[in-house]
Design a protein around this motif. Structure first.
Motif, PDB file in Angstrom:
ATOM      1  N   GLU A  69      38.568  38.004  41.313  1.00 46.10           N
ATOM      2  CA  GLU A  69      38.537  36.189  41.085  1.00 46.10           C
ATOM      3  C   GLU A  69      37.258  35.579  41.296  1.00 46.10           C
ATOM      4  O   GLU A  69      37.106  34.561  40.915  1.00 46.10           O
ATOM      5  CB  GLU A  69      39.355  35.542  42.381  1.00 46.10           C
ATOM      6  N   ASP A  70      36.134  36.549  41.536  1.00 44.16           N
ATOM      7  CA  ASP A  70      34.773  36.155  41.369  1.00 44.16           C
ATOM      8  C   ASP A  70      34.317  36.415  39.876  1.00 44.16           C
ATOM      9  O   ASP A  70      33.219  35.903  39.593  1.00 44.16           O
ATOM     10  CB  ASP A  70      33.828  36.934  42.107  1.00 44.16           C
ATOM     11  N   ASP A  73      38.953  44.992  35.547  1.00 50.08           N
ATOM     12  CA  ASP A  73      40.270  45.437  35.590  1.00 50.08           C
ATOM     13  C   ASP A  73      40.323  46.911  35.548  1.00 50.08           C
ATOM     14  O   ASP A  73      41.475  47.502  35.819  1.00 50.08           O
ATOM     15  CB  ASP A  73      40.896  45.145  34.064  1.00 50.08           C
ATOM     16  N   ASP A  74      39.110  47.605  35.341  1.00 50.86           N
ATOM     17  CA  ASP A  74      39.265  49.083  35.152  1.00 50.86           C
ATOM     18  C   ASP A  74      39.090  49.607  36.794  1.00 50.86           C
ATOM     19  O   ASP A  74      38.096  48.940  37.531  1.00 50.86           O
ATOM     20  CB  ASP A  74      37.915  49.716  34.666  1.00 50.86           C
ATOM     21  N   ASP A  75      40.117  50.470  37.312  1.00 52.51           N
ATOM     22  CA  ASP A  75      40.052  50.741  38.636  1.00 52.51           C
ATOM     23  C   ASP A  75      38.861  51.524  39.373  1.00 52.51           C
ATOM     24  O   ASP A  75      38.313  51.031  40.177  1.00 52.51           O
ATOM     25  CB  ASP A  75      41.245  51.690  38.657  1.00 52.51           C
ATOM     26  N   ARG A  76      38.167  52.172  38.517  1.00 54.97           N
ATOM     27  CA  ARG A  76      36.842  52.927  38.924  1.00 54.97           C
ATOM     28  C   ARG A  76      35.844  51.975  39.134  1.00 54.97           C
ATOM     29  O   ARG A  76      35.077  51.803  40.073  1.00 54.97           O
ATOM     30  CB  ARG A  76      36.546  53.983  38.083  1.00 54.97           C
ATOM     31  N   MET A  77      35.637  50.795  38.325  1.00 55.75           N
ATOM     32  CA  MET A  77      34.839  49.855  38.217  1.00 55.75           C
ATOM     33  C   MET A  77      34.983  48.760  39.417  1.00 55.75           C
ATOM     34  O   MET A  77      34.133  48.512  39.861  1.00 55.75           O
ATOM     35  CB  MET A  77      34.738  49.135  36.778  1.00 55.75           C
ATOM     36  N   ALA A  78      36.233  48.372  39.403  1.00 56.05           N
ATOM     37  CA  ALA A  78      36.907  47.568  40.406  1.00 56.05           C
ATOM     38  C   ALA A  78      36.338  47.949  41.802  1.00 56.05           C
ATOM     39  O   ALA A  78      35.879  47.285  42.652  1.00 56.05           O
ATOM     40  CB  ALA A  78      38.301  47.305  40.446  1.00 56.05           C
TER      41      ALA A  78
END
Length: 97
Positions: free
Chosen positions: A33-34, A17-22
């Motif tokens: 979804e994974d 959910d974190d933009d940077r980690m995504a």
């Protein structure tokens, strides 16, 4: 992470959910979804992912499965099925005696 050296389900899910980690997950070819499946694959069953589990799991998932990999799995599954059938047969024959 809470600094424990492990990731529980909530911490793992939050990383997607974190933009940077995504963005980092996408670079590794994992989408939001994974998330659940990936956690299940990396976790050894204790509900937390240790650093070693995490990196070993990701390394093992790198690249696509070759036909030889799939065939090897099919052979292993077939052998396990045959072994289980034999155990069941022996169990049933002892139950009848």
């Amino acid at each position: 992470s809470d600094g424990s050296g492990t990731l529980n389900w909530r911490e793992f899910k939050d990383s997607f959910d974190d933009d940077r980690m995504a963005v980092r997950w996408m670079r590794l070819d994992f989408q939001h979804e994974d998330c659940q499946e990936l956690f299940s694959l990396l976790d050894n069953g204790d509900g937390e992912i240790e650093t070693g589990e995490f990196f070993d799991g990701l390394l093992n998932m790198r690249g696509g499965a070759t036909s030889k990999d799939v065939f090897r799995l099919q052979k292993s599954i077939h052998k396990i099925q045959c072994d289980m059938d034999e155990i069941l047969r022996q169990f049933k024959s002892r139950s009848v005696s």
